[in-house]
Write a protein that holds these residues in place. Structure first.
Motif, PDB file in Angstrom:
ATOM      1  N   PHE A  77       0.962  -1.252   0.140  1.00 65.81           N
ATOM      2  CA  PHE A  77       0.141   0.036   0.044  1.00 65.81           C
ATOM      3  C   PHE A  77       0.892   1.292   0.029  1.00 65.81           C
ATOM      4  CE2 PHE A  77      -2.045   3.681   1.873  1.00 65.81           C
ATOM      5  CZ  PHE A  77      -3.045   3.655   1.372  1.00 65.81           C
ATOM      6  N   SER A  78       0.473   2.282  -0.866  1.00 62.57           N
ATOM      7  CA  SER A  78       1.217   3.578  -0.975  1.00 62.57           C
ATOM      8  C   SER A  78       0.175   4.521  -1.231  1.00 62.57           C
ATOM      9  CB  SER A  78       2.555   3.425  -1.733  1.00 62.57           C
ATOM     10  OG  SER A  78       1.889   3.438  -3.071  1.00 62.57           O
ATOM     11  N   PHE A  79       0.724   5.835  -0.758  1.00 63.50           N
ATOM     12  CA  PHE A  79      -0.083   6.813  -1.491  1.00 63.50           C
ATOM     13  C   PHE A  79       0.750   7.387  -2.786  1.00 63.50           C
ATOM     14  CE2 PHE A  79      -2.009   7.277   2.884  1.00 63.50           C
ATOM     15  CZ  PHE A  79      -3.227   7.557   2.445  1.00 63.50           C
ATOM     16  N   GLN A  80       0.176   7.661  -3.587  1.00 61.40           N
ATOM     17  CA  GLN A  80       0.918   8.234  -4.503  1.00 61.40           C
ATOM     18  C   GLN A  80       0.443   9.885  -4.893  1.00 61.40           C
ATOM     19  OE1 GLN A  80      -0.025   7.327  -8.849  1.00 61.40           O
ATOM     20  NE2 GLN A  80       2.182   7.319  -9.304  1.00 61.40           N
ATOM     21  N   ILE A  81       1.283  10.792  -4.763  1.00 58.67           N
ATOM     22  CA  ILE A  81       1.008  12.286  -4.540  1.00 58.67           C
ATOM     23  C   ILE A  81       1.493  12.635  -6.003  1.00 58.67           C
ATOM     24  CG2 ILE A  81       1.482  14.252  -3.396  1.00 58.67           C
ATOM     25  CD1 ILE A  81      -0.213  12.021  -1.898  1.00 58.67           C
ATOM     26  N   THR A  89       8.146  18.547  -5.535  1.00 57.41           N
ATOM     27  CA  THR A  89       8.583  17.054  -5.279  1.00 57.41           C
ATOM     28  C   THR A  89       9.610  17.299  -4.315  1.00 57.41           C
ATOM     29  OG1 THR A  89       8.395  16.763  -7.678  1.00 57.41           O
ATOM     30  CG2 THR A  89       9.940  15.294  -6.388  1.00 57.41           C
ATOM     31  N   ASP A  90      10.652  18.382  -4.224  1.00 55.14           N
ATOM     32  CA  ASP A  90      11.410  18.394  -3.239  1.00 55.14           C
ATOM     33  C   ASP A  90      11.044  18.630  -1.715  1.00 55.14           C
ATOM     34  OD1 ASP A  90      13.478  18.066  -5.226  1.00 55.14           O
ATOM     35  OD2 ASP A  90      14.137  20.113  -5.295  1.00 55.14           O
ATOM     36  N   ARG A  91       9.930  19.610  -1.708  1.00 54.09           N
ATOM     37  CA  ARG A  91       9.252  19.841  -0.381  1.00 54.09           C
ATOM     38  C   ARG A  91       8.931  18.594   0.204  1.00 54.09           C
ATOM     39  NH1 ARG A  91       4.746  20.849   1.986  1.00 54.09           N
ATOM     40  NH2 ARG A  91       3.660  20.559   0.097  1.00 54.09           N
ATOM     41  N   LEU A  92       8.009  17.790  -0.666  1.00 55.65           N
ATOM     42  CA  LEU A  92       7.066  16.714   0.134  1.00 55.65           C
ATOM     43  C   LEU A  92       8.155  15.545   0.254  1.00 55.65           C
ATOM     44  CD1 LEU A  92       3.927  16.690  -2.104  1.00 55.65           C
ATOM     45  CD2 LEU A  92       4.433  17.438   0.296  1.00 55.65           C
ATOM     46  N   TRP A  93       9.202  15.239  -0.643  1.00 55.82           N
ATOM     47  CA  TRP A  93      10.072  14.177  -0.588  1.00 55.82           C
ATOM     48  C   TRP A  93      11.050  14.393   0.831  1.00 55.82           C
ATOM     49  CZ3 TRP A  93      11.662   9.647  -3.188  1.00 55.82           C
ATOM     50  CH2 TRP A  93      12.705   9.065  -2.897  1.00 55.82           C
ATOM     51  N   ASP A  94      11.367  15.854   0.876  1.00 62.19           N
ATOM     52  CA  ASP A  94      12.479  16.024   2.070  1.00 62.19           C
ATOM     53  C   ASP A  94      11.641  16.006   3.295  1.00 62.19           C
ATOM     54  OD1 ASP A  94      14.431  16.256   0.187  1.00 62.19           O
ATOM     55  OD2 ASP A  94      14.352  18.489   0.027  1.00 62.19           O
ATOM     56  N   GLY A 114       6.507   3.891   8.809  1.00 62.88           N
ATOM     57  CA  GLY A 114       6.538   2.641   7.837  1.00 62.88           C
ATOM     58  C   GLY A 114       5.530   2.747   6.608  1.00 62.88           C
ATOM     59  N   LEU A 115       4.718   3.873   6.315  1.00 63.74           N
ATOM     60  CA  LEU A 115       4.022   4.095   5.241  1.00 63.74           C
ATOM     61  C   LEU A 115       4.694   4.608   4.130  1.00 63.74           C
ATOM     62  CD1 LEU A 115       1.053   4.070   4.797  1.00 63.74           C
ATOM     63  CD2 LEU A 115       0.841   6.424   5.353  1.00 63.74           C
ATOM     64  N   ASN A 116       4.317   3.777   2.888  1.00 62.90           N
ATOM     65  CA  ASN A 116       5.079   4.187   1.679  1.00 62.90           C
ATOM     66  C   ASN A 116       4.274   5.313   0.859  1.00 62.90           C
ATOM     67  OD1 ASN A 116       7.204   2.106   1.352  1.00 62.90           O
ATOM     68  ND2 ASN A 116       5.386   0.935   2.227  1.00 62.90           N
ATOM     69  N   TRP A 117       5.272   5.992   0.001  1.00 63.35           N
ATOM     70  CA  TRP A 117       4.657   7.113  -0.553  1.00 63.35           C
ATOM     71  C   TRP A 117       5.540   7.115  -1.727  1.00 63.35           C
ATOM     72  CZ3 TRP A 117       1.212  10.612   1.569  1.00 63.35           C
ATOM     73  CH2 TRP A 117       0.875  10.361   3.002  1.00 63.35           C
ATOM     74  N   GLN A 118       4.609   7.410  -2.930  1.00 67.80           N
ATOM     75  CA  GLN A 118       5.199   7.791  -4.263  1.00 67.80           C
ATOM     76  C   GLN A 118       5.074   9.261  -4.715  1.00 67.80           C
ATOM     77  OE1 GLN A 118       4.017   4.974  -7.307  1.00 67.80           O
ATOM     78  NE2 GLN A 118       2.574   4.043  -5.582  1.00 67.80           N
ATOM     79  N   ILE A 119       6.150  10.071  -4.632  1.00 66.59           N
ATOM     80  CA  ILE A 119       5.938  11.553  -4.838  1.00 66.59           C
ATOM     81  C   ILE A 119       6.454  11.463  -6.543  1.00 66.59           C
ATOM     82  CG2 ILE A 119       6.978  13.597  -4.240  1.00 66.59           C
ATOM     83  CD1 ILE A 119       5.642  11.977  -2.100  1.00 66.59           C
ATOM     84  N   THR A 120       5.240  11.677  -7.096  1.00 65.32           N
ATOM     85  CA  THR A 120       5.593  11.380  -8.580  1.00 65.32           C
ATOM     86  C   THR A 120       5.064  12.707  -9.255  1.00 65.32           C
ATOM     87  OG1 THR A 120       4.460   9.174  -8.401  1.00 65.32           O
ATOM     88  CG2 THR A 120       4.536   9.960 -10.305  1.00 65.32           C
ATOM     89  N   PRO A 121       6.069  13.211  -9.997  1.00 65.90           N
ATOM     90  CA  PRO A 121       5.842  14.470 -10.897  1.00 65.90           C
ATOM     91  C   PRO A 121       4.741  14.098 -12.051  1.00 65.90           C
ATOM     92  CG  PRO A 121       8.088  14.460 -10.296  1.00 65.90           C
ATOM     93  CD  PRO A 121       7.484  13.044  -9.976  1.00 65.90           C
ATOM     94  N   MET A 145      16.875   6.599 -10.717  1.00 69.99           N
ATOM     95  CA  MET A 145      16.437   7.823  -9.675  1.00 69.99           C
ATOM     96  C   MET A 145      16.029   6.901  -8.361  1.00 69.99           C
ATOM     97  SD  MET A 145      14.600  10.472 -11.967  1.00 69.99           S
ATOM     98  CE  MET A 145      15.227  10.881 -13.477  1.00 69.99           C
ATOM     99  N   GLY A 146      16.238   7.912  -7.442  1.00 70.92           N
ATOM    100  CA  GLY A 146      15.553   7.633  -5.911  1.00 70.92           C
ATOM    101  C   GLY A 146      14.274   8.597  -6.115  1.00 70.92           C
ATOM    102  N   LYS A 147      14.623  10.036  -5.686  1.00 69.48           N
ATOM    103  CA  LYS A 147      13.696  11.091  -5.842  1.00 69.48           C
ATOM    104  C   LYS A 147      13.660  11.577  -7.373  1.00 69.48           C
ATOM    105  CE  LYS A 147      15.238  15.086  -4.264  1.00 69.48           C
ATOM    106  NZ  LYS A 147      15.500  16.340  -3.318  1.00 69.48           N
TER     107      LYS A 147
END
Length: 159
Positions: A77-81, A89-94, A114-121, A145-147
């Motif tokens: 499970f993840s949230f994709q933002i 992207t930088d603000r949320l990832w950081d 432990g919650l997973n996030w996809q920070i997706t432009p 890439m990572g971020k």
């Protein structure tokens, strides 16, 4: 109180309120909407302990359940933002990684609960939806890439 028809229930060990407050402070259109406390003692807890936290993440209704360590979060499970640019992207990832989280690959990161996030432009999603060579080039760039680096994805889209 209005109860949504569908709510994402996220299992936490004991930190649902802390997590919900972090999400509300970090993501747009997010807030904590309620906290329910135990009306009496129960196995593993006492009267007054936080049981359930109601909150939204980017407008999506969620519930954090403080239910102990038995079921940790996973990548299943993840949230994709969707982000609009590199700054967002930088603000949320950081925010996630810098608050006790950790980096992963291809735009994924994990918060300290432990919650997973996809920070997706959005440019990446648009490239993949375009298909063909544009999608292939963007995909191959993303795989390194990572971020996500927006400029690199945009360059890959153009060829």
């Amino acid at each position: 109180m209005s109860i949504p028809k569908n709510t994402i229930c996220l299992w936490f060990d004991k930190d649902a309120e802390e997590a919900a407050n972090f999400y509300a402070d970090t993501f747009p259109d997010s807030s904590v909407t309620g906290v329910d406390r135990a009306p009496s003692d129960f196995p593993g807890g006492k009267q007054g302990d936080v049981l359930v936290v109601r909150f939204t993440v980017c407008g999506i209704p969620c519930m954090g359940l403080n239910a102990g360590p038995n079921f940790p979060q996973s990548e299943a499970f993840s949230f994709q933002i969707a982000t609009d640019d590199q700054a967002e992207t930088d603000r949320l990832w950081d925010a996630i990684v810098g608050n006790g989280g950790r980096e992963s690959e291809c735009g994924w990161c994990k918060d300290k609960w432990g919650l997973n996030w996809q920070i997706t432009p959005r440019t990446l999603t648009e490239a993949l939806a375009a298909g063909g060579d544009e999608a292939r080039r963007a995909f191959e760039a993303m795989m390194t890439m990572g971020k996500i680096d927006v400029a690199t994805i945009d360059a890959a889209r153009r060829g």
